[in-house]
Structures are given as C-alpha cells and as structure tokens.
Scaffold this motif. Sequence first.
Motif, mmCIF file in Angstrom:
data_model
loop_
_atom_site.group_PDB
_atom_site.id
_atom_site.type_symbol
_atom_site.label_atom_id
_atom_site.label_comp_id
_atom_site.label_asym_id
_atom_site.label_seq_id
_atom_site.Cartn_x
_atom_site.Cartn_y
_atom_site.Cartn_z
ATOM 1 N N ALA A 181 0.829 -1.207 0.000
ATOM 2 C CA ALA A 181 0.000 0.000 0.000
ATOM 3 C C ALA A 181 0.863 1.257 0.000
ATOM 4 O O ALA A 181 0.574 2.228 -0.721
ATOM 5 C CB ALA A 181 -0.922 -0.013 1.220
ATOM 6 N N ALA A 182 1.941 1.265 0.795
ATOM 7 C CA ALA A 182 2.825 2.430 0.838
ATOM 8 C C ALA A 182 3.507 2.634 -0.504
ATOM 9 O O ALA A 182 3.618 3.761 -1.003
ATOM 10 C CB ALA A 182 3.866 2.246 1.943
ATOM 11 N N ALA A 183 3.976 1.541 -1.126
ATOM 12 C CA ALA A 183 4.648 1.649 -2.418
ATOM 13 C C ALA A 183 3.687 2.104 -3.508
ATOM 14 O O ALA A 183 4.084 2.827 -4.433
ATOM 15 C CB ALA A 183 5.264 0.301 -2.788
ATOM 16 N N MET A 184 2.427 1.704 -3.417
ATOM 17 C CA MET A 184 1.447 2.161 -4.394
ATOM 18 C C MET A 184 1.279 3.674 -4.329
ATOM 19 O O MET A 184 1.171 4.354 -5.354
ATOM 20 C CB MET A 184 0.116 1.456 -4.163
ATOM 21 N N GLY A 185 1.243 4.221 -3.105
ATOM 22 C CA GLY A 185 1.139 5.665 -2.970
ATOM 23 C C GLY A 185 2.321 6.379 -3.586
ATOM 24 O O GLY A 185 2.169 7.400 -4.272
ATOM 25 N N GLN A 186 3.531 5.841 -3.374
ATOM 26 C CA GLN A 186 4.718 6.434 -3.980
ATOM 27 C C GLN A 186 4.676 6.311 -5.501
ATOM 28 O O GLN A 186 5.053 7.239 -6.230
ATOM 29 C CB GLN A 186 5.971 5.749 -3.440
ATOM 30 N N ALA A 187 4.208 5.187 -6.009
ATOM 31 C CA ALA A 187 4.135 4.991 -7.455
ATOM 32 C C ALA A 187 3.170 5.972 -8.103
ATOM 33 O O ALA A 187 3.440 6.516 -9.183
ATOM 34 C CB ALA A 187 3.709 3.551 -7.768
ATOM 35 N N VAL A 188 2.030 6.226 -7.451
ATOM 36 C CA VAL A 188 1.081 7.201 -7.991
ATOM 37 C C VAL A 188 1.725 8.581 -8.035
ATOM 38 O O VAL A 188 1.584 9.317 -9.021
ATOM 39 C CB VAL A 188 -0.211 7.210 -7.151
ATOM 40 N N THR A 189 2.447 8.933 -6.993
ATOM 41 C CA THR A 189 3.097 10.244 -6.951
ATOM 42 C C THR A 189 4.164 10.371 -8.032
ATOM 43 O O THR A 189 4.265 11.406 -8.706
ATOM 44 C CB THR A 189 3.736 10.479 -5.570
ATOM 45 N N GLU A 190 4.963 9.320 -8.225
ATOM 46 C CA GLU A 190 6.079 9.391 -9.163
ATOM 47 C C GLU A 190 5.680 9.094 -10.604
ATOM 48 O O GLU A 190 6.192 9.722 -11.535
ATOM 49 C CB GLU A 190 7.161 8.386 -8.739
ATOM 50 N N LEU A 191 4.784 8.142 -10.803
ATOM 51 C CA LEU A 191 4.480 7.641 -12.135
ATOM 52 C C LEU A 191 3.069 7.965 -12.597
ATOM 53 O O LEU A 191 2.757 7.784 -13.781
ATOM 54 C CB LEU A 191 4.671 6.111 -12.178
ATOM 55 N N GLY A 192 2.212 8.429 -11.696
ATOM 56 C CA GLY A 192 0.825 8.712 -12.039
ATOM 57 C C GLY A 192 -0.084 7.557 -11.675
ATOM 58 O O GLY A 192 0.329 6.403 -11.600
ATOM 59 N N GLY A 193 -1.336 7.889 -11.429
ATOM 60 C CA GLY A 193 -2.318 6.861 -11.108
ATOM 61 C C GLY A 193 -3.703 7.469 -11.064
ATOM 62 O O GLY A 193 -4.092 8.076 -10.069
ATOM 63 N N ASP A 194 -4.452 7.333 -12.149
ATOM 64 C CA ASP A 194 -5.802 7.886 -12.204
ATOM 65 C C ASP A 194 -6.805 7.018 -11.454
ATOM 66 O O ASP A 194 -7.845 7.510 -11.043
ATOM 67 C CB ASP A 194 -6.238 8.053 -13.661
ATOM 68 N N PHE A 195 -6.486 5.727 -11.311
ATOM 69 C CA PHE A 195 -7.342 4.841 -10.524
ATOM 70 C C PHE A 195 -6.561 3.588 -10.186
ATOM 71 O O PHE A 195 -5.451 3.350 -10.702
ATOM 72 C CB PHE A 195 -8.656 4.511 -11.246
ATOM 73 N N VAL A 196 -7.137 2.774 -9.310
ATOM 74 C CA VAL A 196 -6.612 1.454 -8.965
ATOM 75 C C VAL A 196 -7.624 0.423 -9.440
ATOM 76 O O VAL A 196 -8.831 0.561 -9.197
ATOM 77 C CB VAL A 196 -6.386 1.312 -7.446
ATOM 78 N N LEU A 197 -7.143 -0.595 -10.128
ATOM 79 C CA LEU A 197 -7.978 -1.724 -10.519
ATOM 80 C C LEU A 197 -7.708 -2.856 -9.543
ATOM 81 O O LEU A 197 -6.595 -3.396 -9.488
ATOM 82 C CB LEU A 197 -7.653 -2.160 -11.947
ATOM 83 N N ALA A 198 -8.715 -3.197 -8.723
ATOM 84 C CA ALA A 198 -8.591 -4.258 -7.725
ATOM 85 C C ALA A 198 -9.041 -5.568 -8.354
ATOM 86 O O ALA A 198 -10.216 -5.720 -8.724
ATOM 87 C CB ALA A 198 -9.427 -3.931 -6.488
ATOM 88 N N LEU A 199 -8.124 -6.525 -8.449
ATOM 89 C CA LEU A 199 -8.329 -7.730 -9.245
ATOM 90 C C LEU A 199 -8.911 -8.895 -8.458
ATOM 91 O O LEU A 199 -8.798 -10.040 -8.862
ATOM 92 C CB LEU A 199 -7.004 -8.151 -9.889
ATOM 93 N N GLY A 200 -9.569 -8.603 -7.328
ATOM 94 C CA GLY A 200 -10.291 -9.652 -6.616
ATOM 95 C C GLY A 200 -9.520 -10.252 -5.451
ATOM 96 O O GLY A 200 -8.327 -10.012 -5.254
ATOM 97 N N ASP A 201 -10.218 -11.081 -4.667
ATOM 98 C CA ASP A 201 -9.783 -11.543 -3.355
ATOM 99 C C ASP A 201 -9.449 -10.329 -2.506
ATOM 100 O O ASP A 201 -8.335 -10.142 -2.007
ATOM 101 C CB ASP A 201 -8.622 -12.527 -3.460
ATOM 102 N N ASN A 202 -10.482 -9.519 -2.325
ATOM 103 C CA ASN A 202 -10.371 -8.260 -1.606
ATOM 104 C C ASN A 202 -10.381 -8.461 -0.094
ATOM 105 O O ASN A 202 -9.878 -7.601 0.636
ATOM 106 C CB ASN A 202 -11.523 -7.340 -1.999
ATOM 107 N N PHE A 203 -10.983 -9.587 0.366
ATOM 108 C CA PHE A 203 -11.081 -9.845 1.799
ATOM 109 C C PHE A 203 -10.913 -11.345 2.040
ATOM 110 O O PHE A 203 -11.795 -12.131 1.698
ATOM 111 C CB PHE A 203 -12.437 -9.364 2.348
#
Length: 403
Positions: free
Chosen positions: A129-151
């Motif tokens: 989760a922390a790395a995703m936030g950094q990736a959005v900041t550095e590389l962009g991220g208009d949305f997240v696609l959650a590919l299942g097995d969420n819980f």
Amino acid sequence: MQIYTRGRTVPSAPLPVLPVAGLPLPPVLPVPSPRSQCPREASGDSGAGGRRPRFPFWGHKGPEWPERGGGDTRGQDGTGRDDAGTAVADGGPGHTRGGHGGALTFLALGDWGGLPDPPFVTPRQVATAAAMGQAVTELGGDFVLALGDNFYYEGVRDEWDPRFQDTFERVFVSPGLRGVPWYVMAGNHDHAGNVTAQLRYSHHSPRWHFPHPYYSLRLHIPGSNASARLLVLDTVLLCGHTDDFGLGDVPAGPRDAAAAGAHLAWLRAQLEAAAGDRFVLVAGHYPVWSVAKHGPTPCLVRLLRPLLRRHRVTAYLCGHDHNLQYLEEGGVGYVLSGAGNFMEDSRPHDGSVPPGSLRFFFGTPTSPGGFAHLRLEPGAVTVTFLEATGRVLHRVTLPPRDL
C-alpha cells in the motif's frame, strides 16, 4: 532490468526508486451505522464537499443484475444502467489526475485482502500500500484496478462489516492514494462471503466503485482523440468457485449456467462495440495462463481465449496466483498481478502454458509484495511490474490494435 517490446528486448532507462517508509495505521475509523445516511445517497454526489469527482473515463456499463442472495438490482450508481455522460479529469491531492505526462495511468493489484483476524492486515499488504502511494506520486495513477480476493478468507458479511475499514480504508492511506478511485471485482474468496455487500459499499466510500458484478469503463487518453475500453469480468460467475486451500483448485463449472451465458453474451457484445477503441483491456480474477499453483483456468482457455484473440485484445489482467507474471500468446499480453498479500514462487504449471509464452515471473517469498502499473498513451500501453521496495522488476510495451 530489461524492457521487452514485442519481438525484441531493449535496455531500459532506470525509473526512480520508490522508497517505502513505515506506514503507521491511524486510529480505527467508525463503521457506518445502518441508520446513517451516506452523502452519496443523500445528495447524489460521490466526493467530499458536494462535488462529484471527475475521472478520465466515459461512463460504466453493466446489465441489470439481481445479485443472488441480496435481492438488489444495481446499475450506474449501483443500478446497471448506462451513464453516457462524459467525465473530465480533475485535480487531486498528492498526485496528478487526468494524464500524468499526457497519459492515462492506473495500478493493478490482486489478492490484497488482509486476514480475517487482528490486525486484519499483513506486513506485505501494508508495504505494498505504501509503495502504491509512492508509485502514484512518481508515475501517475488515475485509478486502482482491484483484481479480486479483496477480503480473505471468506469475504465480508454485509455492507457494515468492519473489514472494509480494517483491511481497506485504514491501510491505503498514503498521500498519493488520497482521492484515487478503486474499481473493484470479486474473486473466489469474495464469493465465499457476500458480494452484494461489496457492491453496496460503493454507497459508503467515495473511493470504492463496484457498480455491478461485471461492467465496462471507456477510458479517454489525454491529449488525443484515442479511447480505450476496460472490461471487468466476474470469472467466478463465468467458471465457478475454486478452493485455494483444498483440492478444488480448478473451477468445476458455473453454479448458474444461464447467468454465466448472459455474462458471456454481454462480453461478446462489448468486444464488438469496442471495434473503434485503440486499446482494449479485459480483467478478471482467474488467470487464462499461469505457470504457478493454480495454473491455467480451463474454462477461460476454452471460452475467453478465443475472444481475446479474435478481437485483438491488448491485454488480459488477473490475479489468483500469488506472484507477478507476464505471458504473451496469440498477440495478447497476459498480466498477472496477485502479489498484494502473499508471495509464492512455485511453478508447477511451467509445462501447461504455450511454449515460449512466459516472459517474466517473480514470486520471491521474502519479497514485500508488488503490483503492476499501466500507462496508456496514444502509441502504446506500457506495463511496469514494481516490487513494494520500489524496484522495477520488468516492463513491456504493447502496441495499439490494428483498426
């Protein structure tokens, strides 16, 4: 690290390393009461301050769907009707919206759903989760696609289940992820619980978008007239349930053959309608091809693979196996991103995929996890696999479809 461009491998310029700091979890947020009135339901708005968030896509589509066990028929904001309106990119805190460097970008993350017991998360999920936030900041991220097995391991009980807070809202809290919408699908572990509850949670969180068990997003590539289509499937509905931890690792067949047939007919119609889109992405939880524990999904090899090839689909995205893989076969890229919570490096199905199709595999058990980042530009889709350390593991560029 190398970049694989269809037909040749070339050296890549290094991407910035994304540092991962410790991610303290904030205090428990109150779980909404069934009596509370959600702002979205009250005002018709999905965002804070009474503003409807605007993202670079044109509506989402899904047929009318009475979800089994829930008695709920959902569409545009839970109804299944078309939204033909055009949305324009809007700014947001901590990241660039609507075209990072003139592109549409998103993250693909599967099998990220924590644990059913305290603390309800894994260290790997927190680091990812922390790395995703950094990736959005550095590389962009208009949305997240959650590919299942969420819980894990049995989904949620109802729309008020504390797991929405403990495993989602309190974990993906880094500044780069604030305000970034998530588009969600169900995996086999979600189907072990109440999928209707996950659909209904869309009314309680401005980030959580799960309008229908299967739906379509039409994406606009900034700075061009080019469009792309993302078709989100329910592979459990199509192929049946599987047990990750027992003997039933291969889906035995759909529980409701009529519902599965309607889903497949919808997919065929959507692929026909996408004839003019420069890129078409299809996403589901189960893999078509995989060398790991679950291996190929025979039902999808039989039903989906011919459609992907016939309609010149750019890529199929999935999770289910707990690692990162890239395969290519018949002109279609297969992006497997299931490293959000667990990591497995076994490859018992090396011989079950087409010869030469596997181009990348990463499942090191000591790794803190990983995900895929996709960048859509008029001339190419770039898929980058990132470890939760920020290390770039693999990158591939996919060309536009021949229209």
